[in-house]
Design a protein around this motif. Structure first.
Motif, mmCIF file in Angstrom:
data_model
loop_
_atom_site.group_PDB
_atom_site.id
_atom_site.type_symbol
_atom_site.label_atom_id
_atom_site.label_comp_id
_atom_site.label_asym_id
_atom_site.label_seq_id
_atom_site.Cartn_x
_atom_site.Cartn_y
_atom_site.Cartn_z
ATOM 1 N N VAL A 185 -22.992 1.737 14.468
ATOM 2 C CA VAL A 185 -22.297 2.918 13.967
ATOM 3 C C VAL A 185 -21.607 2.586 12.640
ATOM 4 O O VAL A 185 -21.582 3.395 11.713
ATOM 5 C CB VAL A 185 -21.277 3.415 15.018
ATOM 6 N N PHE A 186 -21.106 1.357 12.537
ATOM 7 C CA PHE A 186 -20.407 0.930 11.319
ATOM 8 C C PHE A 186 -21.333 0.995 10.104
ATOM 9 O O PHE A 186 -20.974 1.518 9.049
ATOM 10 C CB PHE A 186 -19.878 -0.491 11.501
ATOM 11 N N VAL A 187 -22.525 0.454 10.275
ATOM 12 C CA VAL A 187 -23.473 0.444 9.148
ATOM 13 C C VAL A 187 -23.797 1.871 8.719
ATOM 14 O O VAL A 187 -23.905 2.177 7.529
ATOM 15 C CB VAL A 187 -24.751 -0.322 9.536
ATOM 16 N N ALA A 188 -23.916 2.764 9.715
ATOM 17 C CA ALA A 188 -24.245 4.150 9.384
ATOM 18 C C ALA A 188 -23.078 4.850 8.706
ATOM 19 O O ALA A 188 -23.255 5.636 7.779
ATOM 20 C CB ALA A 188 -24.630 4.906 10.656
ATOM 21 N N ALA A 189 -21.874 4.543 9.158
ATOM 22 C CA ALA A 189 -20.694 5.243 8.643
ATOM 23 C C ALA A 189 -20.274 4.722 7.274
ATOM 24 O O ALA A 189 -19.651 5.427 6.496
ATOM 25 C CB ALA A 189 -19.529 5.095 9.627
ATOM 26 N N GLY A 190 -20.645 3.464 6.979
ATOM 27 C CA GLY A 190 -20.000 2.768 5.870
ATOM 28 C C GLY A 190 -20.551 3.008 4.486
ATOM 29 O O GLY A 190 -20.019 2.472 3.527
ATOM 30 N N ARG A 191 -21.616 3.804 4.340
ATOM 31 C CA ARG A 191 -22.190 3.916 3.000
ATOM 32 C C ARG A 191 -21.254 4.671 2.060
ATOM 33 O O ARG A 191 -20.893 5.809 2.321
ATOM 34 C CB ARG A 191 -23.543 4.614 3.067
ATOM 35 N N LYS A 192 -20.864 4.014 0.997
ATOM 36 C CA LYS A 192 -20.034 4.633 -0.053
ATOM 37 C C LYS A 192 -18.709 5.166 0.477
ATOM 38 O O LYS A 192 -18.222 6.195 0.022
ATOM 39 C CB LYS A 192 -20.804 5.795 -0.728
ATOM 40 N N LYS A 193 -18.156 4.487 1.475
ATOM 41 C CA LYS A 193 -16.853 4.935 1.963
ATOM 42 C C LYS A 193 -15.911 3.739 2.023
ATOM 43 O O LYS A 193 -16.348 2.602 2.132
ATOM 44 C CB LYS A 193 -16.982 5.555 3.354
ATOM 45 N N SER A 194 -14.608 4.009 1.967
ATOM 46 C CA SER A 194 -13.633 2.920 2.051
ATOM 47 C C SER A 194 -13.672 2.319 3.458
ATOM 48 O O SER A 194 -14.110 2.965 4.408
ATOM 49 C CB SER A 194 -12.237 3.439 1.755
ATOM 50 N N LEU A 195 -13.194 1.087 3.559
ATOM 51 C CA LEU A 195 -13.226 0.401 4.842
ATOM 52 C C LEU A 195 -12.388 1.141 5.883
ATOM 53 O O LEU A 195 -12.800 1.309 7.039
ATOM 54 C CB LEU A 195 -12.728 -1.036 4.678
#
Lengths: 247, 363
Positions: free
Chosen positions: A109-119
């Motif tokens: 889920v992290f990999v999917a959520a993380g594109r171009k977003k802050s940590l």
């Protein structure tokens, strides 16, 4: 909902014109015209080999149409790469689950959520999505070790976590228990409050649970499109697909 | 968050702990070896470290990037030759070291662009990289004669380049480092590269690289461009191999086309397989172990040393295909879980805590 004029935007969210996919001599999708409005829920049904999954692959760039055009809002996505279409806001749960087997549920889920977003934003989305899909308890498990139904949920979680505007679900209820199917139906209705959704499904009770408008594919063409009750009681639909079980 | 974390995780954070333990043991070896070993032993260790660096590059691109580079020696050789040619021309070794990293990276960038953006399938990537390394080998092999020179440096064809000046402290070109100094430079850079790779793998970039290895289609459908990530990972791995080549040239003060050879490319694959694919420690240990065995086997005359090595490889592929490090780690985790589980028998264990841990540590 789809008939109310207020809900109808000036330009459709998704529009396919004459979309055609040929494999050698076989035409899997044949001159399909398809329009989906903002925040619409559409079910695609049809017998095996009718071209539903192929159509999904054309919409997501996994296949490039042999002829015809496909637009997402103002963008022509006919020849776009899958990652480009995904960035425009299209997410898909594929028929055979495509998940990261060697990673944990949370990492998926992290990999999917993380594109171009802050940590911080990413982490918030991850926890929210895990809670929403009741995956928190198995968050540290490797996805490859999970049961089929759970893997389906993980894939739906990755799709939601990427925050798309249009969500394509290819047989989301396949291989699920009755209880899981009901949860899936409830989830789709909830997602549809804010997102446009297209669902491919074979399970008729499931279609009745969620459907408003249904499009029937047969032999690569759209056979009929309309309100769920009208479509399911149509004689041609029964002939090609439903047989006696719809009665 | 509702379920309490499994007992072992409550005590230690395995990933962070193993990282610290690794760096600490690296530092102990770095400063301990000069006291324990004579110059001969230290030079031998430096050679091991150069190959360990090379193995790390293969372990990264293959184990984490999922790209089967069958010609990793191309980058080792380019790095070694870039260093040799540059240092012979410039005198000071600072820029040559950078070139030993940058030249293979750029070459990998060009090669990788055509491979990954040209949608070459995995099997052919192996074939192409192998072919490229063979072409480079043949090319450098034909450069004998004084007409093949780059500035002051004569390439020397099959005989290679002898008397390559060793590293010096930046700006102090007249004073090349002694074997002990080279050891510090080599082992120090190995530790540094290990730390950098850990950081890369923990970063978002690294997670996406691993995710692409796991399922390229899903990564694309989420919005990542696998071609770009693979290309960057390929370039990073080439830079590390190049640094290995630079250390290799420093170790012997000599470089010849054999660095581009098939033997090198094959050897590094064995290092990674024996040590453990999908780990960083594995390739390092595999490189050291196999080289040590090679030397030991060469010192005795009972059996042919190549035969012995072949037997070891077959044994590993058949019996422990995951390699040494993953096997040791699973054993350790199972042992730890069993011990703690006994101590906390009152509380029930969560489902398969060992499995969950394995997932955590894998990064």
């Amino acid at each position: 909902m789809s008939v109310s004029p207020a809900a109808k935007p000036l330009r459709p969210l998704l529009e396919a014109k004459g979309a055609t996919m040929r494999f050698g001599g076989v035409t899997a999708v044949n001159a399909v015209d398809f329009v989906l409005g903002e925040v619409e829920l559409r079910c695609l049904i049809g017998p095996n080999g009718a071209g539903k999954s192929t159509f999904f692959k054309m919409l997501t760039g996994q296949l490039t149409a042999s002829a015809g055009r496909i637009h997402f809002r103002d963008t022509d996505i006919t020849a776009a790469h899958p990652h480009e279409i995904a960035r425009l806001g299209v997410g898909i749960k594929t028929q055979v689950p495509n998940v990261f087997n060697g990673l944990s549920v949370r990492e998926n889920v992290f990999v999917a959520a993380g594109r171009k977003k802050s940590l911080a934003r990413t982490r918030a989305i991850v926890e929210e999505t895990l809670t929403r899909l009741k995956l928190t308890e198995i968050a540290t498990r490797l996805v490859g070790q999970l049961a089929h139904g759970q893997r389906q949920w993980v894939e739906i979680a990755t799709v939601l976590a990427q925050e798309p505007e249009l969500i394509l679900l290819d047989e989301p209820a396949a291989g699920m228990t009755k209880e899981e199917v009901e949860r899936t139906a409830a989830l789709i209705r909830e997602i549809n409050r804010t997102h446009a959704v297209i669902v491919v499904e074979h399970d008729m009770p499931f279609i009745r649970m969620i459907a408003k408008t249904v499009t029937v594919f047969n032999q690569g063409r759209i056979l009929i499109e309309g309100d769920v009750d009208t479509v399911l009681s149509d004689a041609r639909v029964r002939d090609v697909y439903l047989g006696k079980q719809a009665a | 968050m509702t379920r309490p974390p499994s007992p072992l995780r409550a005590l230690v954070r395995p990933a962070a702990l193993s990282f610290l333990a690794m760096v600490a043991s690296g530092l102990v070896i770095l400063f301990g070896a000069p006291h324990l070993l004579d110059t001969f032993g230290l030079v031998q260790m430096t050679g091991f470290v150069a190959m360990a660096m090379f193995a790390l590059s293969q372990g990264f691109i293959w184990g984490y990037g999922g790209v089967m580079s069958f010609g990793q020696a191309a980058f080792l050789g380019l790095g070694g030759y870039a260093y040799a040619v540059a240092v012979l021309n410039l005198g000071d070794s600072t820029l040559p070291v950078l070139l030993a990293i940058v030249v293979p990276m750029l070459f990998a960038g060009l090669l990788g662009y055509f491979m990954f953006y040209g949608r070459i399938s995995d099997a052919y990537i192996g074939v192409i990289t192998l072919t490229v390394s063979v072409i480079l080998f043949q090319l450098v092999n034909t450069t004998s004669g004084s007409q093949y020179r780059i500035g002051e440096a004569e390439l020397g064809g099959f005989n290679g380049i002898p008397a390559i000046p060793a590293l010096n402290l930046p700006g102090d070109a007249g004073n090349p480092l002694d074997p002990e100094g080279i050891w510090y430079a080599a082992m120090g850079s190995l530790i540094l590269v290990y730390v950098v790779l850990r950081a890369i793998l923990a970063s978002r970039f690294g997670r996406v690289v691993v995710a692409i290895r796991e399922n390229e289609t899903r990564a694309q459908l989420i919005g990542y461009d696998p071609r770009l990530y693979k290309l960057l990972a390929f370039m990073i791995s080439a830079g590390i191999a190049g640094l290995g080549g630079c250390l290799f040239a420093n170790w012997g003060g000599f470089i010849s086309p054999t660095v581009f050879g098939l033997t090198m490319s094959a050897q590094v694959i064995i290092f990674v397989l024996v040590g453990g694919l999908g780990t960083l420690l594995g390739p390092i240990l595999g490189a050291v172990l196999i080289q040590w065995l090679t030397i030991e086997a060469g010192a005795q005359s009972l059996i042919d040393s190549n035969l012995g090595l072949g037997a070891i490889l077959v044994t590993f592929v058949l019996l422990i295909p995951q390699g040494l490090v993953p096997v040791a780690r699973n054993l350790f985790l199972r042992l730890g879980t069993a011990l703690i589980g006994r101590r906390m028998r009152a509380k029930p264990l969560g489902p398969a805590p060992g499995a969950a841990l394995a997932g955590e540590v894998r990064r």
